[in-house]
Write a protein that holds these residues in place. Structure first.
Motif, PDB file in Angstrom:
ATOM      1  N   ALA A   1       0.835  -1.208   0.000  1.00  0.00           N
ATOM      2  CA  ALA A   1       0.000   0.000   0.000  1.00  0.00           C
ATOM      3  C   ALA A   1       0.866   1.253   0.000  1.00  0.00           C
ATOM      4  N   GLN A   2       1.995   1.174   0.708  1.00  0.00           N
ATOM      5  CA  GLN A   2       2.861   2.357   0.809  1.00  0.00           C
ATOM      6  C   GLN A   2       3.487   2.731  -0.530  1.00  0.00           C
ATOM      7  N   SER A   3       3.452   1.811  -1.488  1.00  0.00           N
ATOM      8  CA  SER A   3       3.968   2.157  -2.809  1.00  0.00           C
ATOM      9  C   SER A   3       2.923   2.943  -3.611  1.00  0.00           C
ATOM     10  N   GLY A   4       1.867   3.423  -2.928  1.00  0.00           N
ATOM     11  CA  GLY A   4       0.885   4.273  -3.586  1.00  0.00           C
ATOM     12  C   GLY A   4      -0.386   3.551  -4.004  1.00  0.00           C
ATOM     13  N   LYS A   5      -0.740   2.500  -3.257  1.00  0.00           N
ATOM     14  CA  LYS A   5      -1.925   1.711  -3.590  1.00  0.00           C
ATOM     15  C   LYS A   5      -2.979   1.840  -2.484  1.00  0.00           C
ATOM     16  N   ILE A   6      -4.185   1.374  -2.807  1.00  0.00           N
ATOM     17  CA  ILE A   6      -5.231   1.243  -1.783  1.00  0.00           C
ATOM     18  C   ILE A   6      -5.420  -0.248  -1.513  1.00  0.00           C
ATOM     19  N   VAL A   7      -5.314  -0.657  -0.255  1.00  0.00           N
ATOM     20  CA  VAL A   7      -5.566  -2.055   0.084  1.00  0.00           C
ATOM     21  C   VAL A   7      -6.633  -2.149   1.166  1.00  0.00           C
ATOM     22  N   LEU A   8      -7.305  -3.292   1.169  1.00  0.00           N
ATOM     23  CA  LEU A   8      -8.330  -3.579   2.163  1.00  0.00           C
ATOM     24  C   LEU A   8      -7.878  -4.802   2.951  1.00  0.00           C
TER      25      LEU A   8
ATOM     26  N   ASN B   1      -1.631  18.474   1.149  1.00  0.00           N
ATOM     27  CA  ASN B   1      -0.304  19.106   1.086  1.00  0.00           C
ATOM     28  C   ASN B   1       0.708  18.376   1.957  1.00  0.00           C
ATOM     29  N   ARG B   2       0.246  17.904   3.111  1.00  0.00           N
ATOM     30  CA  ARG B   2       1.156  17.233   4.037  1.00  0.00           C
ATOM     31  C   ARG B   2       1.630  15.876   3.495  1.00  0.00           C
ATOM     32  N   VAL B   3       0.728  15.120   2.864  1.00  0.00           N
ATOM     33  CA  VAL B   3       1.088  13.744   2.468  1.00  0.00           C
ATOM     34  C   VAL B   3       1.693  13.652   1.062  1.00  0.00           C
ATOM     35  N   ARG B   4       1.550  14.710   0.291  1.00  0.00           N
ATOM     36  CA  ARG B   4       2.004  14.659  -1.110  1.00  0.00           C
ATOM     37  C   ARG B   4       3.517  14.458  -1.204  1.00  0.00           C
ATOM     38  N   GLY B   5       3.932  13.535  -2.098  1.00  0.00           N
ATOM     39  CA  GLY B   5       5.350  13.371  -2.395  1.00  0.00           C
ATOM     40  C   GLY B   5       6.195  12.773  -1.280  1.00  0.00           C
ATOM     41  N   LYS B   6       5.558  12.089  -0.337  1.00  0.00           N
ATOM     42  CA  LYS B   6       6.319  11.579   0.813  1.00  0.00           C
ATOM     43  C   LYS B   6       6.464  10.065   0.808  1.00  0.00           C
ATOM     44  N   ASN B   7       5.941   9.394  -0.237  1.00  0.00           N
ATOM     45  CA  ASN B   7       5.903   7.931  -0.212  1.00  0.00           C
ATOM     46  C   ASN B   7       5.234   7.466   1.091  1.00  0.00           C
ATOM     47  N   GLY B   8       4.125   8.131   1.411  1.00  0.00           N
ATOM     48  CA  GLY B   8       3.471   7.905   2.693  1.00  0.00           C
ATOM     49  C   GLY B   8       2.332   6.908   2.618  1.00  0.00           C
ATOM     50  N   LEU B   9       1.867   6.522   3.801  1.00  0.00           N
ATOM     51  CA  LEU B   9       0.753   5.585   3.928  1.00  0.00           C
ATOM     52  C   LEU B   9      -0.160   6.034   5.065  1.00  0.00           C
ATOM     53  N   ILE B  10      -1.440   6.197   4.738  1.00  0.00           N
ATOM     54  CA  ILE B  10      -2.442   6.455   5.774  1.00  0.00           C
ATOM     55  C   ILE B  10      -3.131   5.123   6.074  1.00  0.00           C
ATOM     56  N   ILE B  11      -2.992   4.657   7.322  1.00  0.00           N
ATOM     57  CA  ILE B  11      -3.674   3.422   7.739  1.00  0.00           C
ATOM     58  C   ILE B  11      -4.924   3.821   8.518  1.00  0.00           C
ATOM     59  N   ILE B  12      -6.058   3.339   8.058  1.00  0.00           N
ATOM     60  CA  ILE B  12      -7.329   3.619   8.735  1.00  0.00           C
ATOM     61  C   ILE B  12      -7.765   2.351   9.445  1.00  0.00           C
ATOM     62  N   ASP B  13      -7.698   2.350  10.771  1.00  0.00           N
ATOM     63  CA  ASP B  13      -8.179   1.188  11.523  1.00  0.00           C
ATOM     64  C   ASP B  13      -9.655   1.392  11.850  1.00  0.00           C
ATOM     65  N   GLU B  14     -10.397   0.300  11.987  1.00  0.00           N
ATOM     66  CA  GLU B  14     -11.858   0.341  12.210  1.00  0.00           C
ATOM     67  C   GLU B  14     -12.554   1.063  11.053  1.00  0.00           C
TER      68      GLU B  14
ATOM     69  N   GLY C   1      -1.336  10.503  -4.600  1.00  0.00           N
ATOM     70  CA  GLY C   1      -0.604   9.238  -4.701  1.00  0.00           C
ATOM     71  C   GLY C   1      -0.296   8.603  -3.354  1.00  0.00           C
ATOM     72  N   VAL C   2      -0.850   9.162  -2.264  1.00  0.00           N
ATOM     73  CA  VAL C   2      -0.599   8.571  -0.942  1.00  0.00           C
ATOM     74  C   VAL C   2      -1.224   7.177  -0.875  1.00  0.00           C
ATOM     75  N   GLY C   3      -0.521   6.250  -0.232  1.00  0.00           N
ATOM     76  CA  GLY C   3      -1.074   4.910  -0.033  1.00  0.00           C
ATOM     77  C   GLY C   3      -2.144   4.932   1.041  1.00  0.00           C
ATOM     78  N   ILE C   4      -3.138   4.068   0.896  1.00  0.00           N
ATOM     79  CA  ILE C   4      -4.193   3.980   1.906  1.00  0.00           C
ATOM     80  C   ILE C   4      -4.467   2.513   2.216  1.00  0.00           C
ATOM     81  N   ALA C   5      -4.441   2.164   3.500  1.00  0.00           N
ATOM     82  CA  ALA C   5      -4.802   0.820   3.937  1.00  0.00           C
ATOM     83  C   ALA C   5      -6.034   0.920   4.816  1.00  0.00           C
ATOM     84  N   LEU C   6      -7.095   0.258   4.405  1.00  0.00           N
ATOM     85  CA  LEU C   6      -8.320   0.222   5.194  1.00  0.00           C
ATOM     86  C   LEU C   6      -8.335  -1.088   5.975  1.00  0.00           C
ATOM     87  N   LEU C   7      -8.332  -0.984   7.294  1.00  0.00           N
ATOM     88  CA  LEU C   7      -8.373  -2.164   8.157  1.00  0.00           C
ATOM     89  C   LEU C   7      -9.730  -2.211   8.825  1.00  0.00           C
TER      90      LEU C   7
END
Length: 201
Positions: free
Chosen positions: A21-28, A92-105, A125-131
């Motif tokens: 996901a951190q490579s810029g994908k959305i995962v569930l 603005n904060r997450v752009r260009g950082k090779n970042g990942l937002i993990i959403i729990d619940e 392009g931020v990665g997102i993981a939905l948990l």
């Protein structure tokens, strides 16, 4: 005292998905309770300043409340202003950082909030993981129209109801439990809802 962290096959799989996901994908990532997905996400986020973990609740279900929760998780503090301003600050904060937002619940989020996340992903392009738990799958598959856009963007889905082969062994090792009868008894408990958490308790 309980071992703070041990690598189970499930934890290994979830870590791989978070990395992907951190490579810029959305995962569930969906699992039954007590399989360690929250602990694994915490562990993953600890090691990287560009991985941010935000935990949702009924009170953070909507776009504005979710955005406030996430802006705190990514270190913006309490951002004042309209939802649009908040959304802009997050992007603005997450752009260009090779970042990942993990959403729990993630099952707590409304359709609109999920689509807002998709928009951030599309624009930065931020990665997102939905948990979440099993209800999130039904939610995403059952509310096709509203969620078709995000659902079509899942690059991977992982749905797991029970512990993987080897999860309980890893737990026994971590606790130093070698007695065969004890292992047998705890293995039965590990197959019940609550899984590894119940064994630990």
């Amino acid at each position: 005292s309980s071992p703070s962290w041990y690598l189970t096959p499930t934890a290994k799989r979830i870590t791989q998905l978070l990395r992907w996901a951190q490579s810029g994908k959305i995962v569930l990532i969906v699992s039954g309770p007590g399989l360690g997905k929250t602990r694994t996400a915490e562990q993953f986020a600890q090691g990287d300043p560009n991985v941010w973990l935000a935990t949702m609740a009924p009170s953070t279900a909507g776009v504005a409340t979710m955005s406030i929760e996430i802006s705190e998780a990514i270190g913006l503090g309490e951002v004042k202003g309209s939802p649009q301003q908040l959304s802009r600050a997050i992007k603005n904060r997450v752009r260009g950082k090779n970042g990942l937002i993990i959403i729990d619940e993630a099952q707590e989020l409304t359709d609109k909030a999920l689509n807002e996340l998709r928009g951030w992903h599309d624009r930065t392009g931020v990665g997102i993981a939905l948990l979440g738990n099993e209800t999130v799958v039904g939610q995403i598959d059952g509310r096709k129209s509203a969620l078709a856009q995000i659902s079509s963007r899942f690059s991977m889905r992982h749905v797991q109801a029970a512990p993987m082969e080897g999860d309980l062994e890893a737990l026994f090792e971590a606790w130093g439990i070698t007695d065969r009868e004890q292992r047998g008894f705890l293995t039965k408990i590990g197959k019940l809802p609550g899984a590894l958490r119940e064994v630990t308790n």
